[in-house]
Design a protein around this motif. Structure first.
Motif, PDB file in Angstrom:
ATOM      1  N   ALA A 120      82.073  64.462  21.004  1.00  0.00           N
ATOM      2  CA  ALA A 120      82.157  64.792  19.579  1.00  0.00           C
ATOM      3  C   ALA A 120      83.461  65.528  19.265  1.00  0.00           C
ATOM      4  CB  ALA A 120      80.952  65.638  19.179  1.00  0.00           C
ATOM      5  N   ALA A 121      83.903  65.404  18.020  1.00  0.00           N
ATOM      6  CA  ALA A 121      85.172  65.985  17.579  1.00  0.00           C
ATOM      7  C   ALA A 121      85.283  67.490  17.833  1.00  0.00           C
ATOM      8  CB  ALA A 121      85.407  65.682  16.104  1.00  0.00           C
ATOM      9  N   PRO A 122      84.228  68.301  17.624  1.00  0.00           N
ATOM     10  CA  PRO A 122      84.381  69.740  17.870  1.00  0.00           C
ATOM     11  C   PRO A 122      84.753  70.068  19.316  1.00  0.00           C
ATOM     12  CG  PRO A 122      82.495  69.365  16.464  1.00  0.00           C
ATOM     13  CD  PRO A 122      82.940  68.018  16.950  1.00  0.00           C
ATOM     14  N   MET A 123      84.156  69.343  20.275  1.00  0.00           N
ATOM     15  CA  MET A 123      84.499  69.598  21.681  1.00  0.00           C
ATOM     16  C   MET A 123      85.915  69.125  21.973  1.00  0.00           C
ATOM     17  SD  MET A 123      83.734  70.976  24.484  1.00  0.00           S
ATOM     18  CE  MET A 123      81.999  71.345  24.281  1.00  0.00           C
ATOM     19  N   LYS A 124      86.278  67.966  21.443  1.00  0.00           N
ATOM     20  CA  LYS A 124      87.642  67.454  21.647  1.00  0.00           C
ATOM     21  C   LYS A 124      88.661  68.405  21.028  1.00  0.00           C
ATOM     22  CE  LYS A 124      90.544  63.973  22.679  1.00  0.00           C
ATOM     23  NZ  LYS A 124      91.838  64.512  22.280  1.00  0.00           N
ATOM     24  N   TYR A 125      88.354  68.934  19.854  1.00  0.00           N
ATOM     25  CA  TYR A 125      89.243  69.879  19.182  1.00  0.00           C
ATOM     26  C   TYR A 125      89.442  71.126  20.034  1.00  0.00           C
ATOM     27  CZ  TYR A 125      90.939  73.026  15.484  1.00  0.00           C
ATOM     28  OH  TYR A 125      91.665  73.914  14.740  1.00  0.00           O
ATOM     29  N   GLY A 156      79.257  70.052  27.837  1.00  0.00           N
ATOM     30  CA  GLY A 156      78.312  69.155  27.195  1.00  0.00           C
ATOM     31  C   GLY A 156      78.664  68.832  25.760  1.00  0.00           C
ATOM     32  N   SER A 157      78.402  67.577  25.361  1.00  0.00           N
ATOM     33  CA  SER A 157      78.668  67.131  23.997  1.00  0.00           C
ATOM     34  C   SER A 157      77.744  65.973  23.656  1.00  0.00           C
ATOM     35  CB  SER A 157      80.116  66.650  23.870  1.00  0.00           C
ATOM     36  OG  SER A 157      80.329  66.019  22.624  1.00  0.00           O
ATOM     37  N   PRO A 158      77.362  65.846  22.376  1.00  0.00           N
ATOM     38  CA  PRO A 158      76.669  64.625  21.976  1.00  0.00           C
ATOM     39  C   PRO A 158      77.598  63.427  22.085  1.00  0.00           C
ATOM     40  CG  PRO A 158      76.865  66.172  20.120  1.00  0.00           C
ATOM     41  CD  PRO A 158      77.551  66.781  21.274  1.00  0.00           C
ATOM     42  N   THR A 159      76.999  62.255  22.129  1.00  0.00           N
ATOM     43  CA  THR A 159      77.760  61.014  22.182  1.00  0.00           C
ATOM     44  C   THR A 159      78.159  60.588  20.774  1.00  0.00           C
ATOM     45  OG1 THR A 159      76.710  60.252  24.198  1.00  0.00           O
ATOM     46  CG2 THR A 159      77.577  58.559  22.758  1.00  0.00           C
ATOM     47  N   ARG A 160      79.428  60.298  20.592  1.00  0.00           N
ATOM     48  CA  ARG A 160      79.944  59.777  19.332  1.00  0.00           C
ATOM     49  C   ARG A 160      80.722  58.501  19.624  1.00  0.00           C
ATOM     50  NH1 ARG A 160      76.686  62.781  17.867  1.00  0.00           N
ATOM     51  NH2 ARG A 160      76.885  64.577  16.469  1.00  0.00           N
ATOM     52  N   PHE A 161      80.070  57.350  19.445  1.00  0.00           N
ATOM     53  CA  PHE A 161      80.699  56.056  19.723  1.00  0.00           C
ATOM     54  C   PHE A 161      81.266  55.999  21.143  1.00  0.00           C
ATOM     55  CE2 PHE A 161      80.980  56.668  15.105  1.00  0.00           C
ATOM     56  CZ  PHE A 161      80.240  55.558  14.691  1.00  0.00           C
ATOM     57  N   GLY A 162      80.487  56.480  22.102  1.00  0.00           N
ATOM     58  CA  GLY A 162      80.899  56.427  23.498  1.00  0.00           C
ATOM     59  C   GLY A 162      81.923  57.465  23.883  1.00  0.00           C
ATOM     60  N   VAL A 187      81.050  75.723  20.683  1.00  0.00           N
ATOM     61  CA  VAL A 187      82.247  75.581  19.856  1.00  0.00           C
ATOM     62  C   VAL A 187      81.805  75.318  18.423  1.00  0.00           C
ATOM     63  CG1 VAL A 187      83.700  74.754  21.743  1.00  0.00           C
ATOM     64  CG2 VAL A 187      82.466  73.096  20.330  1.00  0.00           C
ATOM     65  N   PRO A 188      82.614  75.709  17.423  1.00  0.00           N
ATOM     66  CA  PRO A 188      82.228  75.499  16.017  1.00  0.00           C
ATOM     67  C   PRO A 188      82.437  74.061  15.570  1.00  0.00           C
ATOM     68  CG  PRO A 188      84.357  76.575  16.136  1.00  0.00           C
ATOM     69  CD  PRO A 188      83.862  76.471  17.553  1.00  0.00           C
ATOM     70  N   ARG A 189      81.737  73.694  14.505  1.00  0.00           N
ATOM     71  CA  ARG A 189      81.978  72.395  13.856  1.00  0.00           C
ATOM     72  C   ARG A 189      83.402  72.362  13.322  1.00  0.00           C
ATOM     73  NH1 ARG A 189      78.919  71.536   9.059  1.00  0.00           N
ATOM     74  NH2 ARG A 189      79.068  73.789   8.800  1.00  0.00           N
ATOM     75  N   VAL A 190      83.913  71.163  13.123  1.00  0.00           N
ATOM     76  CA  VAL A 190      85.242  71.010  12.530  1.00  0.00           C
ATOM     77  C   VAL A 190      85.136  70.103  11.313  1.00  0.00           C
ATOM     78  CG1 VAL A 190      86.500  71.380  14.691  1.00  0.00           C
ATOM     79  CG2 VAL A 190      85.842  69.063  14.029  1.00  0.00           C
ATOM     80  N   SER A 191      86.136  70.202  10.420  1.00  0.00           N
ATOM     81  CA  SER A 191      86.180  69.348   9.238  1.00  0.00           C
ATOM     82  C   SER A 191      86.907  68.055   9.581  1.00  0.00           C
ATOM     83  CB  SER A 191      86.912  70.068   8.105  1.00  0.00           C
ATOM     84  OG  SER A 191      88.299  70.111   8.382  1.00  0.00           O
ATOM     85  N   THR A 192      87.009  67.178   8.603  1.00  0.00           N
ATOM     86  CA  THR A 192      87.699  65.910   8.844  1.00  0.00           C
ATOM     87  C   THR A 192      89.191  66.097   9.039  1.00  0.00           C
ATOM     88  OG1 THR A 192      87.865  65.550   6.459  1.00  0.00           O
ATOM     89  CG2 THR A 192      85.988  64.552   7.605  1.00  0.00           C
ATOM     90  N   VAL A 193      89.713  67.282   8.726  1.00  0.00           N
ATOM     91  CA  VAL A 193      91.120  67.563   8.988  1.00  0.00           C
ATOM     92  C   VAL A 193      91.259  68.481  10.206  1.00  0.00           C
ATOM     93  CG1 VAL A 193      91.947  67.182   6.646  1.00  0.00           C
ATOM     94  CG2 VAL A 193      91.134  69.451   7.294  1.00  0.00           C
ATOM     95  N   CYS A 194      90.193  68.561  10.994  1.00  0.00           N
ATOM     96  CA  CYS A 194      90.171  69.303  12.252  1.00  0.00           C
ATOM     97  C   CYS A 194      90.514  70.777  12.097  1.00  0.00           C
ATOM     98  CB  CYS A 194      91.062  68.641  13.297  1.00  0.00           C
ATOM     99  SG  CYS A 194      90.318  67.145  13.933  1.00  0.00           S
TER     100      CYS A 194
END
Length: 199
Positions: A84-89, A75-81, A39-46
């Motif tokens: 990561a935002a790109p996978m959630k998006y 699979g995703s890296p861990t971001r504060f447990g 999945v692609p990276r996302v910005s702070t405004v998703c």
């Protein structure tokens, strides 16, 4: 051939290394093949920040990948447990697949990487299971019959495969992490093949 979707986001390469081993495990199962997507990276405004076709590596995932797969390993890296935002998006945009039951009854597993041993790997794996459960997926973990779970000094949990990258983000997997990632891919693929056979 039953396609197992290996879908991941990787920032420094650790999750990508795990994804490659998961796919290797899938290919060890007769009748199964891995379809690797990211999945692609996302910005702070998703908003997606990448071109529609990545410069290298696997293609970006589409809704059809969820519909066409016989199983999924996420699979995703861990971001504060948490994932990561790109996978959630990406997952937040799968409402149509949820309505249509694209993943309902399909086996699914999860994997992650963090910089430290206690960086929230298990809660990240659990966070990735939540949308999969809402989609009706059948969660597949790693049993303690995988002896590496009892002896690893790095990544590896019963919730899914993992890697401890260290503060420098080293993507080099240990032997135990590699074997556990392959075992996860095999288990999801074996489950998918059996489920399709009985249907």
């Amino acid at each position: 051939m039953k396609e197992i979707l290996v879908l991941y986001y990787s920032h420094k390469g650790s999750v990508r290394a795990l994804a490659e081993e998961v796919a290797h495990g899938v290919h060890q199962v007769p009748g199964a093949v891995a379809r690797v997507r990211t999945v692609p990276r996302v910005s702070t405004v998703c908003e997606a920040l990448e071109d529609s076709i990545p410069a290298d590596g696997p293609p970006y995932a589409e809704a059809a990948d969820l519909e066409e797969c016989a199983g999924l390993v996420l699979g995703s890296p861990t971001r504060f447990g948490n994932m990561a935002a790109p996978m959630k998006y990406f997952l937040d945009g799968t409402i149509a697949g949820w309505v249509n039951g694209a993943l309902s009854g399909k086996p699914a597993g999860v994997f992650t990487s963090s910089s430290s041993m206690h960086g929230g790997q298990e809660s990240t794996l659990l966070s990735m299971m939540l949308p999969l459960l809402h989609h009706g997926a059948l969660i597949v973990g790693l049993p303690y019959q995988e002896s590496d779970l009892a002896t690893t000094r790095s990544g590896g949990t019963p919730y899914g495969a993992s890697h401890v990258a260290g503060s420098d983000g080293d993507p080099a997997l240990t032997d135990a992490e590699r074997r556990l990632a392959q075992a996860l891919g095999r288990r999801v693929a074996e489950t998918a093949v059996r489920l399709v056979e009985v249907r």
